[in-house]
Design an enzyme around this catalytic site. Structure first.
Site, PDB file in Angstrom:
ATOM      1  N   LYS A  15       0.824  -1.219   0.000  1.00  0.00           N
ATOM      2  CA  LYS A  15       0.000   0.000   0.000  1.00  0.00           C
ATOM      3  C   LYS A  15       0.849   1.257   0.000  1.00  0.00           C
ATOM      4  O   LYS A  15       0.579   2.200  -0.732  1.00  0.00           O
ATOM      5  CB  LYS A  15      -0.885   0.081   1.258  1.00  0.00           C
ATOM      6  CG  LYS A  15      -1.847  -1.024   1.468  1.00  0.00           C
ATOM      7  CD  LYS A  15      -2.691  -0.773   2.723  1.00  0.00           C
ATOM      8  CE  LYS A  15      -1.887  -0.679   4.009  1.00  0.00           C
ATOM      9  NZ  LYS A  15      -1.348  -1.948   4.508  1.00  0.00           N
ATOM     10  N   ARG A  85      -8.334   1.983  10.063  1.00  0.00           N
ATOM     11  CA  ARG A  85      -7.973   0.602  10.354  1.00  0.00           C
ATOM     12  C   ARG A  85      -8.986  -0.066  11.278  1.00  0.00           C
ATOM     13  O   ARG A  85      -8.841  -1.253  11.564  1.00  0.00           O
ATOM     14  CB  ARG A  85      -6.622   0.597  11.069  1.00  0.00           C
ATOM     15  CG  ARG A  85      -5.475  -0.041  10.283  1.00  0.00           C
ATOM     16  CD  ARG A  85      -4.282   0.033  11.207  1.00  0.00           C
ATOM     17  NE  ARG A  85      -3.144  -0.724  10.802  1.00  0.00           N
ATOM     18  CZ  ARG A  85      -2.183  -0.295  10.000  1.00  0.00           C
ATOM     19  NH1 ARG A  85      -2.283   0.883   9.412  1.00  0.00           N
ATOM     20  NH2 ARG A  85      -1.122  -1.040   9.777  1.00  0.00           N
ATOM     21  N   ARG A 124      11.552  -7.427   3.965  1.00  0.00           N
ATOM     22  CA  ARG A 124      11.648  -6.016   4.369  1.00  0.00           C
ATOM     23  C   ARG A 124      12.398  -5.913   5.704  1.00  0.00           C
ATOM     24  O   ARG A 124      13.157  -4.975   5.923  1.00  0.00           O
ATOM     25  CB  ARG A 124      10.242  -5.428   4.489  1.00  0.00           C
ATOM     26  CG  ARG A 124      10.225  -3.946   4.825  1.00  0.00           C
ATOM     27  CD  ARG A 124       8.834  -3.357   4.666  1.00  0.00           C
ATOM     28  NE  ARG A 124       7.915  -3.782   5.700  1.00  0.00           N
ATOM     29  CZ  ARG A 124       6.621  -3.460   5.742  1.00  0.00           C
ATOM     30  NH1 ARG A 124       6.094  -2.727   4.780  1.00  0.00           N
ATOM     31  NH2 ARG A 124       5.849  -3.870   6.714  1.00  0.00           N
ATOM     32  N   ARG A 130      12.890  -2.828  10.301  1.00  0.00           N
ATOM     33  CA  ARG A 130      11.781  -2.255  11.070  1.00  0.00           C
ATOM     34  C   ARG A 130      11.524  -3.116  12.288  1.00  0.00           C
ATOM     35  O   ARG A 130      11.446  -4.342  12.179  1.00  0.00           O
ATOM     36  CB  ARG A 130      10.521  -2.217  10.192  1.00  0.00           C
ATOM     37  CG  ARG A 130      10.066  -0.815   9.909  1.00  0.00           C
ATOM     38  CD  ARG A 130       8.893  -0.802   8.977  1.00  0.00           C
ATOM     39  NE  ARG A 130       7.681  -1.319   9.596  1.00  0.00           N
ATOM     40  CZ  ARG A 130       6.481  -1.200   9.047  1.00  0.00           C
ATOM     41  NH1 ARG A 130       6.348  -0.596   7.877  1.00  0.00           N
ATOM     42  NH2 ARG A 130       5.420  -1.689   9.642  1.00  0.00           N
ATOM     43  N   ARG A 141       0.296  -9.043  13.531  1.00  0.00           N
ATOM     44  CA  ARG A 141      -0.276  -7.928  12.763  1.00  0.00           C
ATOM     45  C   ARG A 141      -1.297  -8.428  11.751  1.00  0.00           C
ATOM     46  O   ARG A 141      -2.319  -7.780  11.511  1.00  0.00           O
ATOM     47  CB  ARG A 141       0.838  -7.147  12.057  1.00  0.00           C
ATOM     48  CG  ARG A 141       1.464  -6.099  12.976  1.00  0.00           C
ATOM     49  CD  ARG A 141       2.888  -5.783  12.630  1.00  0.00           C
ATOM     50  NE  ARG A 141       3.061  -5.278  11.280  1.00  0.00           N
ATOM     51  CZ  ARG A 141       4.195  -5.375  10.584  1.00  0.00           C
ATOM     52  NH1 ARG A 141       5.251  -5.974  11.125  1.00  0.00           N
ATOM     53  NH2 ARG A 141       4.291  -4.875   9.388  1.00  0.00           N
TER      54      ARG A 141
HETATM   55  P1  ADP Z   1       1.873  -2.155   8.085  1.00  0.00           P
HETATM   56  O1  ADP Z   1       2.952  -2.216   7.061  1.00  0.00           O
HETATM   57  O2  ADP Z   1       1.988  -3.242   9.110  1.00  0.00           O
HETATM   58  O3  ADP Z   1       0.504  -2.021   7.511  1.00  0.00           O
HETATM   59  P2  ADP Z   1       1.943   0.614   9.087  1.00  0.00           P
HETATM   60  O4  ADP Z   1       3.213   1.256   8.765  1.00  0.00           O
HETATM   61  O5  ADP Z   1       0.713   1.088   8.371  1.00  0.00           O
HETATM   62  O6  ADP Z   1       2.161  -0.930   8.970  1.00  0.00           O
HETATM   63  O7  ADP Z   1       1.644   0.710  10.664  1.00  0.00           O
HETATM   64  C1  ADP Z   1       2.564   0.226  11.617  1.00  0.00           C
HETATM   65  C2  ADP Z   1       1.935   0.234  13.009  1.00  0.00           C
HETATM   66  O8  ADP Z   1       1.495   1.568  13.331  1.00  0.00           O
HETATM   67  C3  ADP Z   1       0.681  -0.622  13.174  1.00  0.00           C
HETATM   68  O9  ADP Z   1       0.994  -1.971  13.446  1.00  0.00           O
HETATM   69  C4  ADP Z   1      -0.012   0.085  14.356  1.00  0.00           C
HETATM   70  O10 ADP Z   1       0.599  -0.240  15.581  1.00  0.00           O
HETATM   71  C5  ADP Z   1       0.273   1.547  14.079  1.00  0.00           C
HETATM   72  N1  ADP Z   1      -0.788   2.174  13.253  1.00  0.00           N
HETATM   73  C6  ADP Z   1      -0.632   2.717  12.002  1.00  0.00           C
HETATM   74  N2  ADP Z   1      -1.794   3.208  11.536  1.00  0.00           N
HETATM   75  C7  ADP Z   1      -2.726   2.980  12.502  1.00  0.00           C
HETATM   76  C8  ADP Z   1      -4.121   3.238  12.616  1.00  0.00           C
HETATM   77  N3  ADP Z   1      -4.808   3.830  11.636  1.00  0.00           N
HETATM   78  N4  ADP Z   1      -4.749   2.855  13.765  1.00  0.00           N
HETATM   79  C9  ADP Z   1      -4.080   2.261  14.755  1.00  0.00           C
HETATM   80  N5  ADP Z   1      -2.771   1.972  14.719  1.00  0.00           N
HETATM   81  C10 ADP Z   1      -2.080   2.327  13.609  1.00  0.00           C
END
Ligand code: ADP
Length: 184
Positions: A15, A85, A124, A130, A141
């Site tokens: 994404k 989310r 990754r 990360r 996750r």
């Molecule tokens: P991923 O690649 O796992 O989709 P993101 O970079 O979007 O990861 O998000 C990493 C972390 O940041 C999530 O696992 C969560 O802890 C937090 N996070 C990001 N966006 C949200 C959201 N909209 N609501 C709640 N937590 C979020």
């Protein structure tokens, strides 16, 4: 009148990459809650200190914190990556878009099979290091995604906003599918 696009999909679906490219080419602001939170963690702000353990576990940060960030960062033309989310976030966003007269151009669901997601995230982890990209957290996750975020697929299917896009293939192929699905 403002315009918005939402990117929905499991962690590892690509994404972020696709949202960045679309934002640059269309002149939209990309609003990635994950990036904003990681930046707070890196700078050691009070918010960063609060969310770091939550993110490291692979759990979701509380809705109120996320919504405060979104209100702060909202722009006239915006692409949301990693937000909403939860159903509560989606409902709050609907209200915010209504209040600001912003039209939702579409919700892009990037679909990738689970084995491929895990493989991508492990790769990754090696490349970027990360702290939430280890196998146990990755599986957590994915569970959190299925439980908390996947219900949004139905939510946006009902409103007719959902655009399903096959996330397998080269980034260029996926990008072309996304543009076609949005008709932009
Ligand atoms: P991923 O690649 O796992 O989709 P993101 O970079 O979007 O990861 O998000 C990493 C972390 O940041 C999530 O696992 C969560 O802890 C937090 N996070 C990001 N966006 C949200 C959201 N909209 N609501 C709640 N937590 C979020």
């Amino acid at each position: 009148m403002g315009e918005a696009v939402i990117f929905l999909g499991p962690p590892g679906a690509g994404k972020g990459t696709q949202a960045s490219r679309l934002a640059v080419e269309l002149g939209f602001k990309k609003l990635s809650t994950g990036d904003i939170l990681r930046d707070h963690v890196a700078r050691g702000t009070p918010l960063g200190q609060q969310v770091k353990p939550i993110m490291d576990r692979g759990d979701l940060v509380p809705d109120e914190l996320i919504l405060a960030l979104i209100r702060e960062e909202l722009a006239e033309r915006v692409i949301f990556d990693g937000f909403p989310r939860t159903l509560a976030q989606a409902e709050a966003l609907d209200q915010l878009l209504g209040e600001t007269g912003t039209r939702l151009l579409g919700v892009v669901l990037v679909e990738v099979p689970e084995e491929e997601l895990i493989a991508r995230m492990l790769k990754r982890a090696e490349l970027e290091g990360r702290s939430d990209d280890n196998e146990e957290t990755i599986r957590h996750r994915l569970r959190v995604y299925r439980e908390k975020t996947e219900p949004l697929v139905q939510y946006y299917e009902k409103t007719g906003a959902l655009r399903r896009v096959d996330g397998l293939g080269t980034p260029d192929e996926v990008y072309a599918r996304i543009r076609a699905s949005l008709g932009i």
